[in-house]
Motif scaffolding. Structure first.
Motif, PDB file in Angstrom:
ATOM      1  N   LEU A  69       2.158   1.794  -3.393  1.00  0.00           N
ATOM      2  CA  LEU A  69       1.100   2.227  -4.318  1.00  0.00           C
ATOM      3  C   LEU A  69       0.824   3.719  -4.131  1.00  0.00           C
ATOM      4  O   LEU A  69       0.724   4.479  -5.100  1.00  0.00           O
ATOM      5  CB  LEU A  69      -0.185   1.434  -4.069  1.00  0.00           C
ATOM      6  CG  LEU A  69      -0.232   0.023  -4.682  1.00  0.00           C
ATOM      7  CD1 LEU A  69      -1.425  -0.754  -4.141  1.00  0.00           C
ATOM      8  CD2 LEU A  69      -0.313   0.101  -6.201  1.00  0.00           C
ATOM      9  N   PHE A 122       0.820  -1.220   0.000  1.00  0.00           N
ATOM     10  CA  PHE A 122       0.000   0.000   0.000  1.00  0.00           C
ATOM     11  C   PHE A 122       0.844   1.256   0.000  1.00  0.00           C
ATOM     12  O   PHE A 122       0.558   2.205  -0.727  1.00  0.00           O
ATOM     13  CB  PHE A 122      -0.970   0.000   1.196  1.00  0.00           C
ATOM     14  CG  PHE A 122      -2.229  -0.746   0.904  1.00  0.00           C
ATOM     15  CD1 PHE A 122      -3.177  -0.199   0.039  1.00  0.00           C
ATOM     16  CD2 PHE A 122      -2.465  -1.992   1.441  1.00  0.00           C
ATOM     17  CE1 PHE A 122      -4.343  -0.880  -0.261  1.00  0.00           C
ATOM     18  CE2 PHE A 122      -3.623  -2.682   1.151  1.00  0.00           C
ATOM     19  CZ  PHE A 122      -4.566  -2.147   0.291  1.00  0.00           C
ATOM     20  N   ASP A 145       3.749   5.804  -5.333  1.00  0.00           N
ATOM     21  CA  ASP A 145       3.865   5.884  -6.785  1.00  0.00           C
ATOM     22  C   ASP A 145       2.697   6.634  -7.435  1.00  0.00           C
ATOM     23  O   ASP A 145       2.564   6.650  -8.659  1.00  0.00           O
ATOM     24  CB  ASP A 145       3.978   4.472  -7.377  1.00  0.00           C
ATOM     25  CG  ASP A 145       5.286   3.805  -6.992  1.00  0.00           C
ATOM     26  OD1 ASP A 145       6.157   4.512  -6.442  1.00  0.00           O
ATOM     27  OD2 ASP A 145       5.430   2.596  -7.217  1.00  0.00           O
ATOM     28  N   VAL A 184      -0.507   6.045  -7.378  1.00  0.00           N
ATOM     29  CA  VAL A 184      -1.657   5.260  -7.853  1.00  0.00           C
ATOM     30  C   VAL A 184      -2.937   5.725  -7.161  1.00  0.00           C
ATOM     31  O   VAL A 184      -4.013   5.716  -7.740  1.00  0.00           O
ATOM     32  CB  VAL A 184      -1.420   3.754  -7.604  1.00  0.00           C
ATOM     33  CG1 VAL A 184      -2.636   2.931  -8.004  1.00  0.00           C
ATOM     34  CG2 VAL A 184      -0.204   3.273  -8.377  1.00  0.00           C
ATOM     35  N   ALA A 185      -2.827   6.161  -5.913  1.00  0.00           N
ATOM     36  CA  ALA A 185      -4.015   6.584  -5.157  1.00  0.00           C
ATOM     37  C   ALA A 185      -4.180   8.109  -5.143  1.00  0.00           C
ATOM     38  O   ALA A 185      -4.849   8.650  -4.272  1.00  0.00           O
ATOM     39  CB  ALA A 185      -3.935   6.036  -3.737  1.00  0.00           C
TER      40      ALA A 185
END
Lengths: 129, 683
Positions: free
Chosen positions: B204, B201, B207, B209-210
């Motif tokens: 993520l 997480f 990077d 992504v969220a």
């Protein structure tokens, strides 16, 4: 239409993470949380690739693997193991069974996505960390 | 239970008579035996000392005739068995030993004919039908022309009890160890899972992504990730050390060229060293001999040592990775000009959880304190040495060695690994040997080498898909398959080999003989290993045998010299011969030519034979040179034999005997020895 990845994993938080990373890479996802109903679910979903944990409640990942291989409807779907088990024995077993890949937890999400891309492009045995 | 079963189960050793000093097989003092004539036992003139000796023995003694009928006993035996002497004299020895019958007596008699003791571990039956465990040594007693059997009975109740208690403790400890190992494995799994989730997480989010991440958030997340990595490393190290210490870690030793490993390590660390403006040098010869090691494990050692150097050496430092061949080992040095290690710390640096006072790296984080302990374990298992030399403020030099082995040693290491692995899992190991038997043994023709290579490929194919763990080792023309000791595994492997090799019948089958070494629970792993090595010794000693053996013959009598040369030449053993009549020449030849055997006449015109012998033996060991001395004078021979000479011949001698002695000294009879051809059953 984008490829569909089926996840068989008992940790719901990890499924969440896998779904998030695979969707961000443009794949569709579906999942099962134990080994018992996994084969039925795979038949329904008809995925292009399966990510399979070895330690599962109910039945072990290797058994699920064999089950999927015996069914003509699912036997051609490439399977990548994603597991915390890192012994040589397990890796060898996975290779002999004909797994498309073997990833040990903890892992880099980017390398998982890369492996998925590679396997979908050329399904065949790949062994990587 | 039949007598034979009893023997199979209980007869642990048959000891040759010549072997003295074995505690379990007491000998009858010769003097007593000799004194006795054919008279009835108790009425003879020598009865008094005989009775005294008999009664004073710690063991119970029963003397029987050849048919096993009891003739005489001592007090101890009566105490043990609760019978009176009269009662015993109406019994046969097989009534006393539980499970014994006529077969047992037959075996005893046969062993005695072959001049061997029989040692039996069995239960003895008392008058009240209760039993006690005993160790019974048997021997012959020549009191009358018909001969007697003598049974020494030692009550081993106490020892048995202690053994049982010990076995119970051992199995309890094994169980505890297994529980511990399982616990460690489970804990690792449990620790890894949440760590995986955190790590995934965070990366993520990191990077993007969220959603978008600010620079400051990114920095926080990077710190989290770095510490996740550290925690994962810690878990790995704890597990690695646990596995290695408990012997459950698998070592896959293969022939490895260290130059490749070192190049890889240099390549991997170059970017990291560049980041710190460090210079990373690699110094090694173009070629190094292969060593038998687990390449991944040695790479782990290198990574650890170079990683430490990179961490603890300040910027602009110099790190040198160096490899060289020492006498019979390869030595690898990792040298830096960092802060060094205090002398008092150097000795304990390889102990687990040792963290030195000033061991903080550049980021201020400490290591796990396990890396060097793991390195030491890995090098220990490879029978190497790992050490550190360091001068504070000047730098440190870590080095390790890996031995370069002969094929025999290689195999020993290989089989030891497998034994350790199977033992840790409480499983048995068996061995299958396939050999390409060359007709022109002992020399290996290139053709047979090719066949062996092909055989290996085929066998590898045949066994690769085996579910059992099967391991192959090829040495010369011999292929060794180590497999699980269960019957299923054996039959499975044999059937697969049969199937694959059968297809290549013409090419290969004719050249193969197979031997199978059974796993036996009664044997210790060490004994099993010894037996395996004995079986393989003639097969593994390959290339050395391909050069003809050299014999240097020295005698001043030219006619005898010529005869000796002719006899050996015609013996068909393919020996390389050199002869001389001069002691001086003999010494020169010895130094230059390094013969395997010297046939030496002690009477030479120029130098005394004994001095020649002296000077030659002082120059040993070139290789194991044997000496056969020849002389017309028994006195000279006795003198030189006392110095440890291998064998001698007194002139005039028989030339057949001469040839036989030469053959025996050179072990020629045991050389072209295909292994015993006990082929496993196929389904």
């Amino acid at each position: 239409m984008s490829a569909k990845i089926f996840i068989i994993e008992d940790e719901s938080d990890l499924i969440k993470a896998l779904v998030m990373m695979l969707q961000s890479a443009g794949y569709q996802t579906a999942y099962a949380m134990d080994g018992i109903n996994a084969a039925d679910r795979v038949r329904e979903e008809k995925p292009d690739l399966i990510i399979l944990d070895i330690c599962l409640p109910g039945s072990d990942g290797f058994e699920v693997f064999q089950q999927l291989r015996q069914d003509p409807a699912t036997k051609r779907i490439p399977i990548v193991f994603l597991t915390a088990r890192s012994t040589v024995e397990d890796r060898q077993k996975a290779r002999h069974l004909g797994a498309a890949g073997y990833i040990v937890k903890p892992f880099q999400w980017t390398s998982l996505v890369k492996l998925v891309q590679e396997v979908l492009a050329a399904p065949g045995p790949v062994d990587r960390q | 239970m039949s007598g034979n079963e009893l023997l199979n189960r209980t007869m642990r050793i048959a000891i040759p008579f010549e072997e003295s000093g074995t505690e379990a097989a007491p000998k009858i003092p010769r003097a007593v035996v000799k004194k006795k004539g054919p008279a009835p036992l108790e009425e003879s003139a020598g009865a008094a000392p005989y009775q005294e000796l008999l009664q004073s023995l710690y063991d119970g003694v029963l003397i029987t005739n050849a048919a096993g009928l009891i003739m005489d006993v001592n007090e101890r035996a009566m105490d043990f068995l609760l019978y009176t002497k009269d009662e015993l004299s109406r019994l046969n020895i097989i009534n006393i030993i539980a499970g014994a019958n006529e077969d047992l007596l037959e075996t005893l008699r046969r062993n005695i004919e072959q001049r061997r003791y029989t040692l039996i571990e069995a239960s003895c039956i008392r008058k009240d039908r209760t039993t006690f465990p005993a160790e019974i040594a048997t021997n012959r007693l020549v009191l009358t022309p018909e001969g007697h059997l003598c049974f020494f009975v030692r009550n081993i109740t106490k020892r048995k009890k202690a053994e049982e208690a010990l076995m119970q403790t051992v199995s309890r400890l094994k169980e505890m160890d297994l529980t511990k190992s399982r616990f460690v494995a489970n804990v690792s799994h449990e620790l890894r899972t949440p760590l995986t989730i955190i790590n995934t997480f965070v990366s993520l989010v990191n990077d993007g992504v969220a959603g978008t991440v600010s620079d400051q958030q990114k920095e926080c997340l990077t710190t989290v990730l770095r510490n996740c990595e550290r925690l994962a490393g810690l878990i790995d190290n704890v597990l690695d050390l646990g596995r290695i210490e408990s012997g459950r870690e698998e070592f896959h030793r293969t022939r490895v060229n260290l130059t490749d490993l070192l190049k890889q390590c240099h390549h991997d660390f170059t970017p990291q060293c560049l980041l710190r403006h460090q210079q990373l040098n690699l110094e090694m010869p173009e070629a190094l001999p292969d060593v038998l090691c687990d390449g991944d494990k040695i790479a782990q050692v290198l990574t650890n040592l170079v990683g430490n150097a990179n961490k603890f050496t300040p910027e602009e430092g110099i790190i040198t990775l160096r490899a060289a061949q020492a006498k019979d080992a390869i030595r690898v040095d990792i040298e830096d000009n960092g802060p060094g290690i205090r002398p008092e710390d150097q000795s304990r640096i390889f102990e687990a959880f040792t963290q030195l006072a000033r061991s903080e790296d550049r980021s201020g984080s400490k290591g796990t304190g396990l890396g060097l302990a793991i390195c030491k374990h890995i090098i220990d298992i490879h029978e190497g040495v790992i050490q550190v030399e360091s001068i504070p403020e000047k730098g440190s030099r870590f080095f390790f060695t890996l031995p370069i082995h002969t094929e025999e040693k290689n195999f020993e290491a290989f089989i030891t690994d497998r034994l350790r692995f199977m033992e840790a899992r409480d499983r048995q190991l068996a061995m299958l040997v396939l050999q390409v038997a060359a007709e022109n043994a002992p020399g290996a023709s290139p053709a047979s080498e090719e066949v062996a290579e092909r055989l290996k490929t085929l066998a590898t194919e045949a066994l690769d898909c085996a579910e059992e763990q099967t391991f192959l080792f090829k040495a010369n023309r011999t292929l060794i398959v180590l497999l699980d000791g269960t019957e299923q595994a054996r039959d499975g492997v044999a059937a697969r080999l049969q199937r694959v090799l059968g297809k290549q019948r013409q090419e290969i089958t004719e050249g193969i003989c197979m031997a199978y070494l059974e796993p036996t629970r009664a044997r210790t792993p060490r004994e099993w290993l010894a037996q395996a090595l004995t079986l393989l010794k003639p097969l593994l000693a390959g290339p050395a045998e391909t050069t003809p053996l050299r014999v240097l013959i020295v005698d001043d009598d030219a006619s005898i010299l010529n005869l000796m040369v002719r006899v050996l030449h015609e013996s068909g053993a393919g020996l390389d011969l050199k002869s001389t009549t001069s002691g001086y020449d003999a010494c020169i030849h010895f130094g230059e030519w390094k013969p395997d055997l010297v046939v030496l006449d002690l009477h030479l015109p120029d130098i005394d034979g004994k001095r020649v012998y002296d000077s030659m033996t002082k120059r040993l060991p070139h290789r194991a040179t044997k000496f056969l001395v020849v002389s017309g004078y028994r006195g000279d021979i006795d003198e030189i034999m006392k110095l440890g000479c291998d064998d001698s011949l007194c002139k005039p001698f028989d030339f057949d005997e001469f040839a036989m002695k030469v053959k025996r000294l050179l072990n020629l009879d045991s050389r072209p020895a295909p292994v015993s051809t006990k082929v496993p059953k196929h389904p």
